[in-house]
Design a protein around this motif. Sequence first.
Motif, PDB file in Angstrom:
ATOM      1  N   ASP A  92      39.628  39.939  99.299  1.00 12.48           N
ATOM      2  CA  ASP A  92      40.243  38.659  98.965  1.00 12.48           C
ATOM      3  C   ASP A  92      40.106  38.273  97.508  1.00 12.48           C
ATOM      4  N   ARG A 131      48.688  41.999  90.625  1.00  6.76           N
ATOM      5  CA  ARG A 131      49.869  41.174  90.918  1.00  6.76           C
ATOM      6  C   ARG A 131      50.795  41.876  91.919  1.00  6.76           C
ATOM      7  N   LYS A 155      49.120  41.778  95.338  1.00  6.94           N
ATOM      8  CA  LYS A 155      49.204  40.413  95.858  1.00  6.94           C
ATOM      9  C   LYS A 155      50.604  40.103  96.390  1.00  6.94           C
ATOM     10  N   GLN A 156      51.616  40.571  95.692  1.00 11.56           N
ATOM     11  CA  GLN A 156      52.997  40.290  96.075  1.00 11.56           C
ATOM     12  C   GLN A 156      53.419  41.042  97.336  1.00 11.56           C
ATOM     13  N   ASN A 211      48.769  42.010  99.894  1.00 10.95           N
ATOM     14  CA  ASN A 211      47.614  41.148 100.157  1.00 10.95           C
ATOM     15  C   ASN A 211      47.749  39.840  99.381  1.00 10.95           C
ATOM     16  N   PRO A 212      48.430  38.864  99.946  1.00 13.61           N
ATOM     17  CA  PRO A 212      48.662  37.598  99.236  1.00 13.61           C
ATOM     18  C   PRO A 212      47.390  36.803  98.978  1.00 13.61           C
ATOM     19  N   HIS A 213      46.295  37.164  99.624  1.00 11.32           N
ATOM     20  CA  HIS A 213      45.036  36.427  99.468  1.00 11.32           C
ATOM     21  C   HIS A 213      44.215  36.889  98.267  1.00 11.32           C
ATOM     22  N   LEU A 214      44.600  37.986  97.646  1.00 10.27           N
ATOM     23  CA  LEU A 214      43.811  38.555  96.560  1.00 10.27           C
ATOM     24  C   LEU A 214      43.820  37.657  95.325  1.00 10.27           C
ATOM     25  N   GLU A 215      42.639  37.326  94.816  1.00  3.68           N
ATOM     26  CA  GLU A 215      42.514  36.459  93.643  1.00  3.68           C
ATOM     27  C   GLU A 215      41.475  37.034  92.681  1.00  3.68           C
TER      28      GLU A 215
END
Length: 269
Positions: free
Chosen positions: A157, A181, A184-185, A188-192
């Motif tokens: 995450d 990026r 994430k796109q 894995n949209p939760h990756l920060e």
Amino acid sequence: MKKFSFVMPEVGNSVPTLQPGTTEIPVGSGEGSFQSIGPGISEIMLPDGTIVNVDPQGNSTSGVGVDKSEIEYSTYDILVDNQPARAILHETPFKNLDLLPANMNLAGAELELAETEDRFRALKKAIATLVVEYDYIIIDCPPSLGLLSLNALVASDTLIVPLQCEYYALEGLSQLLSTVRTVKQHYNPHLELQGVVFTMYDSRLKLTQQVVDEVEKYFPGKTYHTMIPRSVKLAEAPSYGKPVLYYEKYCKASFAYKKLADEVVKQSR
């Protein structure tokens, strides 16, 4: 669930949504990164944790005293042959720290994974059963942005990036964040990005401060206060199969990594 990814890109000249209750920390190869922050977090949090070594060099395996040449199964087997993660788990001599080891067999995993349909989520599926058993998971990544590192990003995450205080590190950081990026796109949209850690820090060098200033300019509020200094003891520790915190508890690098681990833990709460 609050989780982390701790990933080290190959910069300078060195180079996940599961079940509630687990902190996941993918890690890469580099001077002391895994060997120090893992035990550091263990001492502060006092929970159970495990290292998932997906670097074919196996530095985090030998770095905690496990002989790579003697292991029967490695993370290759859980990624390619669907071996249960629990079956390859090793206890380490260090407090609250287990290990899924790696050796050179893993070098062929990227070619074999490339032919599978769900190649980017193989690691996430493989370690899913461990999530309910551990308070945090650290994933040690290879010093490249191939399929193994991409699997670590998809399985996590948040991302912590150790960055060497060298010019080429800035280029490596740019490439890594471009990959993040994309992950994430599409996967894995939760990756920060959790933060950037400066390593091999030497306050005597003008270039060191230039790198720090440049990163802080483009990532305000995303750099850790603790900076990891160059250290002979830190370089020596892996040859003894020990994290620096156990090899030389009172050296500057050990104090720095304990402070860093404290920052990481406080940030996660």
